[in-house]
Design a protein around this motif. Structure first.
Motif, PDB file in Angstrom:
ATOM      1  N   SER A  93       0.820  -1.222   0.000  1.00 42.31           N
ATOM      2  CA  SER A  93       0.000   0.000   0.000  1.00 42.31           C
ATOM      3  C   SER A  93       0.851   1.268   0.000  1.00 42.31           C
ATOM      4  CB  SER A  93      -0.912   0.003   1.224  1.00 42.31           C
ATOM      5  OG  SER A  93      -0.118   0.055   2.393  1.00 42.31           O
ATOM      6  N   MET A  94       2.146   1.141   0.232  1.00 39.44           N
ATOM      7  CA  MET A  94       3.039   2.311   0.318  1.00 39.44           C
ATOM      8  C   MET A  94       4.041   2.349  -0.828  1.00 39.44           C
ATOM      9  SD  MET A  94       2.089   3.536   3.273  1.00 39.44           S
ATOM     10  CE  MET A  94       3.181   4.182   4.532  1.00 39.44           C
ATOM     11  N   ALA A  98       1.281   3.261  -5.774  1.00 40.54           N
ATOM     12  CA  ALA A  98       0.121   3.064  -4.893  1.00 40.54           C
ATOM     13  C   ALA A  98      -0.587   4.403  -4.669  1.00 40.54           C
ATOM     14  CB  ALA A  98       0.566   2.474  -3.560  1.00 40.54           C
ATOM     15  N   ARG A 104      -0.997   9.056  -6.844  1.00 43.22           N
ATOM     16  CA  ARG A 104      -0.171   7.848  -6.863  1.00 43.22           C
ATOM     17  C   ARG A 104       1.278   8.205  -6.561  1.00 43.22           C
ATOM     18  NH1 ARG A 104      -0.604   5.005 -12.214  1.00 43.22           N
ATOM     19  NH2 ARG A 104       0.347   3.264 -11.096  1.00 43.22           N
TER      20      ARG A 104
END
Ligand code: TIU
Length: 230
Positions: A93-94, A98, A104
């Motif tokens: 997620s990092m 993402a 993004r």
């Protein structure tokens, strides 16, 4: 016009008509919360100290009509220019690509990828979009410098030991005289900042020179150096 600059390991003379100011990666993704820097687990507030000195140098360089180049680290939206080894780090997620609070992470065209408002490029100032840490890697920076007959780079930006150091090493190997304005650079790690500057100026200036922004500002003429010499 030639100017004399106080620097370490030794003072030097710069031909301003053949010098460019390059500001490395002063992007929201590195300096503001919610971006790539924070995704990597860093305290992004540590980079704020470089903003005001950079702004003074940018204003003075514009006034002196130096060539001014900005860089941004980031990737195409389809990430086709991002190596898997670079993407596949940290929690999914990092990662690069993402979604985050500023769009993004480290993707071109997203708000986080852009340069902070305080140092935003003026119309006509080249912006180099780079996929790597070094500003020469897979960019047209070398061609642009060659066409402007640049032999000296005055370097500011973040982070000292990553993109600034990599760019200085690349520039040094290409025959450029690289002068890093130490207080216009910053790192998430203060001891890396100090070490990053020390590595450049050690051994008689093995990669280049380190100077204070105030000494650069004092040395710059208020006049229009590039036009005067052309
Ligand atoms: N993480 C870190 O210190 N830096 C980077 O990833 N890029 C730049 O230095 N611009």
């Amino acid at each position: 016009m030639k100017i004399a600059l106080e620097a370490e390991p030794a003072p030097l003379e710069i031909d301003l008509a053949r010098a460019a100011l390059i500001i490395i990666d002063m992007q929201r993704d590195f300096l503001e919360a919610g971006g790539f820097g924070e995704a990597l687990g860093n305290d992004v507030s540590r980079l704020a100290a470089a903003i005001a000195p950079c702004r003074k140098v940018l204003d003075a360089a514009r006034h002196a009509r130096m060539l001014i180049i900005h860089t941004r680290e980031g990737h195409r939206p389809d990430l086709s220019d991002a190596p898997r080894a670079k993407i596949e780090r940290g929690a999914p997620s990092m990662r690069i690509g993402a979604p985050g609070p500023m769009g993004r992470i480290l993707v071109r065209g997203e708000p986080g990828h852009d340069i902070i408002p305080e140092l935003y490029p003026a119309p006509g100032e080249p912006v180099i979009d780079k996929p790597g840490k070094g500003a020469f890697y897979q960019t047209d920076l070398a061609l642009l410098l060659q066409n402007h007959a640049i032999e000296t780079l005055v370097v500011c930006g973040v982070t000292t030991e990553v993109c600034v150091n990599t760019t200085v090493r690349e520039g040094n190997d290409r025959g450029l005289r690289c002068i890093v304005l130490g207080d216009c650079c910053a790192s998430y790690f203060p001891h890396f900042h100090e070490a990053g500057l020390a590595m450049i100026k050690a051994q008689g200036g093995i990669f280049g020179w380190v100077a204070k922004s105030q000494d650069f500002l004092v040395a710059l003429p208020a006049s229009e150096c590039r036009q005067a010499i052309a």
